[in-house]
Design a protein around this motif. Structure first.
Motif, PDB file in Angstrom:
ATOM      1  N   ALA A 198       0.827  -1.209   0.000  1.00  0.00           N
ATOM      2  CA  ALA A 198       0.000   0.000   0.000  1.00  0.00           C
ATOM      3  C   ALA A 198       0.861   1.258   0.000  1.00  0.00           C
ATOM      4  O   ALA A 198       0.579   2.222  -0.728  1.00  0.00           O
ATOM      5  CB  ALA A 198      -0.929  -0.006   1.216  1.00  0.00           C
TER       6      ALA A 198
ATOM      7  N   ALA B 162       2.368   1.753  -3.399  1.00  0.00           N
ATOM      8  CA  ALA B 162       1.361   2.218  -4.359  1.00  0.00           C
ATOM      9  C   ALA B 162       1.071   3.701  -4.166  1.00  0.00           C
ATOM     10  O   ALA B 162       0.906   4.450  -5.146  1.00  0.00           O
ATOM     11  CB  ALA B 162       0.080   1.407  -4.211  1.00  0.00           C
ATOM     12  N   ALA B 163       1.006   4.153  -2.908  1.00  0.00           N
ATOM     13  CA  ALA B 163       0.764   5.569  -2.641  1.00  0.00           C
ATOM     14  C   ALA B 163       1.878   6.421  -3.230  1.00  0.00           C
ATOM     15  O   ALA B 163       1.616   7.467  -3.860  1.00  0.00           O
ATOM     16  CB  ALA B 163       0.650   5.804  -1.132  1.00  0.00           C
TER      17      ALA B 163
ATOM     18  N   LEU C 245       1.604   6.483  -7.155  1.00  0.00           N
ATOM     19  CA  LEU C 245       0.568   7.365  -7.673  1.00  0.00           C
ATOM     20  C   LEU C 245       0.999   8.828  -7.534  1.00  0.00           C
ATOM     21  O   LEU C 245       0.775   9.638  -8.445  1.00  0.00           O
ATOM     22  CB  LEU C 245      -0.750   7.138  -6.938  1.00  0.00           C
ATOM     23  CG  LEU C 245      -1.945   7.908  -7.502  1.00  0.00           C
ATOM     24  CD1 LEU C 245      -2.299   7.424  -8.907  1.00  0.00           C
ATOM     25  CD2 LEU C 245      -3.161   7.796  -6.584  1.00  0.00           C
TER      26      LEU C 245
ATOM     27  N   PRO D  27      -2.697   9.684  -2.370  1.00  0.00           N
ATOM     28  CA  PRO D  27      -3.953   9.066  -1.915  1.00  0.00           C
ATOM     29  C   PRO D  27      -3.921   8.741  -0.429  1.00  0.00           C
ATOM     30  O   PRO D  27      -2.848   8.607   0.179  1.00  0.00           O
ATOM     31  CB  PRO D  27      -3.992   7.767  -2.728  1.00  0.00           C
ATOM     32  CG  PRO D  27      -2.539   7.374  -2.807  1.00  0.00           C
ATOM     33  CD  PRO D  27      -1.770   8.684  -2.933  1.00  0.00           C
TER      34      PRO D  27
ATOM     35  N   LEU E 105      -4.041   6.157   2.571  1.00  0.00           N
ATOM     36  CA  LEU E 105      -3.490   4.805   2.606  1.00  0.00           C
ATOM     37  C   LEU E 105      -4.571   3.752   2.394  1.00  0.00           C
ATOM     38  O   LEU E 105      -4.290   2.666   1.875  1.00  0.00           O
ATOM     39  CB  LEU E 105      -2.758   4.569   3.927  1.00  0.00           C
ATOM     40  CG  LEU E 105      -1.358   5.200   4.001  1.00  0.00           C
ATOM     41  CD1 LEU E 105      -0.809   5.113   5.418  1.00  0.00           C
ATOM     42  CD2 LEU E 105      -0.412   4.530   3.009  1.00  0.00           C
TER      43      LEU E 105
ATOM     44  N   SER F 257      -7.134   4.031   0.254  1.00  0.00           N
ATOM     45  CA  SER F 257      -7.274   3.968  -1.205  1.00  0.00           C
ATOM     46  C   SER F 257      -6.064   3.313  -1.858  1.00  0.00           C
ATOM     47  O   SER F 257      -6.188   2.639  -2.888  1.00  0.00           O
ATOM     48  CB  SER F 257      -7.444   5.381  -1.773  1.00  0.00           C
ATOM     49  OG  SER F 257      -8.409   6.110  -1.083  1.00  0.00           O
ATOM     50  N   ALA F 258      -4.894   3.528  -1.267  1.00  0.00           N
ATOM     51  CA  ALA F 258      -3.667   2.958  -1.830  1.00  0.00           C
ATOM     52  C   ALA F 258      -3.704   1.434  -1.839  1.00  0.00           C
ATOM     53  O   ALA F 258      -3.041   0.798  -2.668  1.00  0.00           O
ATOM     54  CB  ALA F 258      -2.458   3.460  -1.046  1.00  0.00           C
TER      55      ALA F 258
ATOM     56  N   GLY G  53      -4.518  11.858   0.944  1.00  0.00           N
ATOM     57  CA  GLY G  53      -3.528  11.367   1.894  1.00  0.00           C
ATOM     58  C   GLY G  53      -2.988  12.348   2.902  1.00  0.00           C
ATOM     59  O   GLY G  53      -2.047  12.009   3.642  1.00  0.00           O
TER      60      GLY G  53
END
Length: 402
Positions: free
Chosen positions: A342, A345-346, A349, A357, A359, A361-362, A391
């Motif tokens: 996660a 991914a954050a 993005l 975002p 965490l 949503s990540a 975020g």
């Protein structure tokens, strides 16, 4: 990297899927109203008021106006162009992070706050984990001239300090919960206990698709504005009109339920992404908690097992009953993502699309990245992902990791 925990099944856009539940709020074998006797009448009053309100054009119009003028709806559908090119899929983000207060929570809270005012209640009670539901509740209370009391786990107060300041600035009373894991589950338990003694003048503004009937479907209905908007936006943006996959993070599961509801009658595959340490839908067993029967993490004696996630909003040991039903039907698939995935991914993005975002949503994005890289998402697939929040609230956590 964690393996996905359930196989694909063919999507089942069955007639009536994600419609009104059966008597006493049943989604298949899940849901119901497992409430103490002292709350049964309060739940009945909420159910009656909600049914009347949703049939009233005046109520619907007032809510639509608030969502537009105060929350900033409709939110855009943003193509993640650079990241899509890297992944080989066409990724679209439903931007709930751009709402006032910074997450999807405001959709449900404005609906429940209007309902509470219609019922003559003067105070809102809420639980919160990541703080976003608490902020939304405090915001709606201030807007409508109501009082707000928010229960929040002591551990979450420490890691979401920014949102605690926001709630207090908006006039809400924030009550620390020091029992159990001091996170979302315990905050929910304390909020429900408190409601028992104040049902006459207070409305419990549940933040997710959990709780006794009518809360799971009422919250979903207030959140389906996400899916309805996205459905219309996809019809205008995509050649097929419907994405191949609809993806959202799942704690209790309100942003996912609201998104899925807009596509329930289509062939889109639903994917709910849970935290590895809070995988109620993926690894839970049937049980009862917080007023409903659903899937929960439990030990061999049937005791609830504490959840863990770097994302406070996913730190819940179960899932809403409708998600449990969708899993059993094969209509939705539920997978897990680790904390490390996660965070990665954050960061990705942020550096490809200029979006930081939440965490929570990540987690959804991490699964999209993993599935695209592993071939589970075929090249050229269209993916709609709900970016449930921004975020800002997680910066204190992220600054130690990036």
């Amino acid at each position: 990297m964690m393996p996905d925990v359930s196989p694909w099944r063919e999507p089942v856009p069955a007639a009536g899927t994600m419609g009104e539940p059966r008597g006493r709020g049943r989604f298949g074998e899940y849901g119901g109203q497992y409430a103490p006797e002292s709350l049964v009448e309060a739940c009945r009053e909420v159910d009656e008021a909600f049914r009347e309100a949703r049939a009233d054009p005046g109520f619907r119009g007032a809510l639509a106006e608030l969502l537009a003028l105060h929350a900033g709806r409709p939110t855009p559908l943003t193509p993640a162009r650079r990241l899509s090119q890297e992944l080989g899929v066409r990724l679209y983000l439903k931007r709930e992070d751009l709402t006032h207060t910074g997450s999807h929570k405001i959709n449900n809270v404005l609906g429940q706050a209007l309902l509470a005012a219609r019922m003559g209640r003067r105070r809102l009670i809420a639980e919160t984990g990541a703080g976003q539901h608490g902020v939304a509740t405090a915001t709606a209370a201030a807007l409508l001239g109501l009082e707000a009391t928010v229960f929040m786990g002591e551990r979450d107060i420490e890691r979401q300090a920014l949102n605690v300041v926001r709630m207090r600035m908006l006039g809400a009373e924030v009550i620390p919960v020091t029992t159990g894991s001091r996170t979302l589950k315990d905050a929910t338990s304390e909020a429900m206990r408190h409601w028992v003694g104040v049902t006459g003048d207070s409305h419990y503004c549940v933040g997710s698709v959990i709780g006794p009937d009518p809360y799971p479907w009422m919250v979903r209905e207030f959140q389906r504005v996400i899916g309805d908007e996205a459905r219309a936006q996809c019809a205008a943006e995509l050649r097929t009109g419907v994405p191949d996959h609809v993806v959202a993070c799942v704690g209790g599961g309100s942003n996912a339920a609201g998104t899925f509801a807009g596509f329930a009658d289509t062939s889109a595959r639903f994917v709910g992404v849970e935290a590895e340490g809070g995988a109620g839908a993926a690894r839970g067993r049937p049980g009862v908690l917080h007023g409903c029967r659903s899937l929960f993490l439990q030990d061999d004696d049937g005791q609830i097992v504490e959840a863990h996630s770097i994302a406070a909003g996913l730190d819940y040991p179960g899932v809403g009953p409708e998600h449990a039903h969708l899993r059993d039907l094969g209509r939705a698939r539920y997978v897990t993502v680790t904390d490390e995935e996660a965070v990665a991914a954050a960061v990705r993005l942020a550096r490809t699309e200029g979006i930081v975002p939440a965490l929570e949503s990540a987690h959804a994005l991490a699964w999209v990245i993993r599935a695209a890289g592993g071939g589970e998402l075929p090249a050229g697939s269209t993916v709609l992902m709900t970016l449930s929040g921004r975020g800002d609230k997680d910066i204190s956590t992220l600054k130690e990791l990036v």
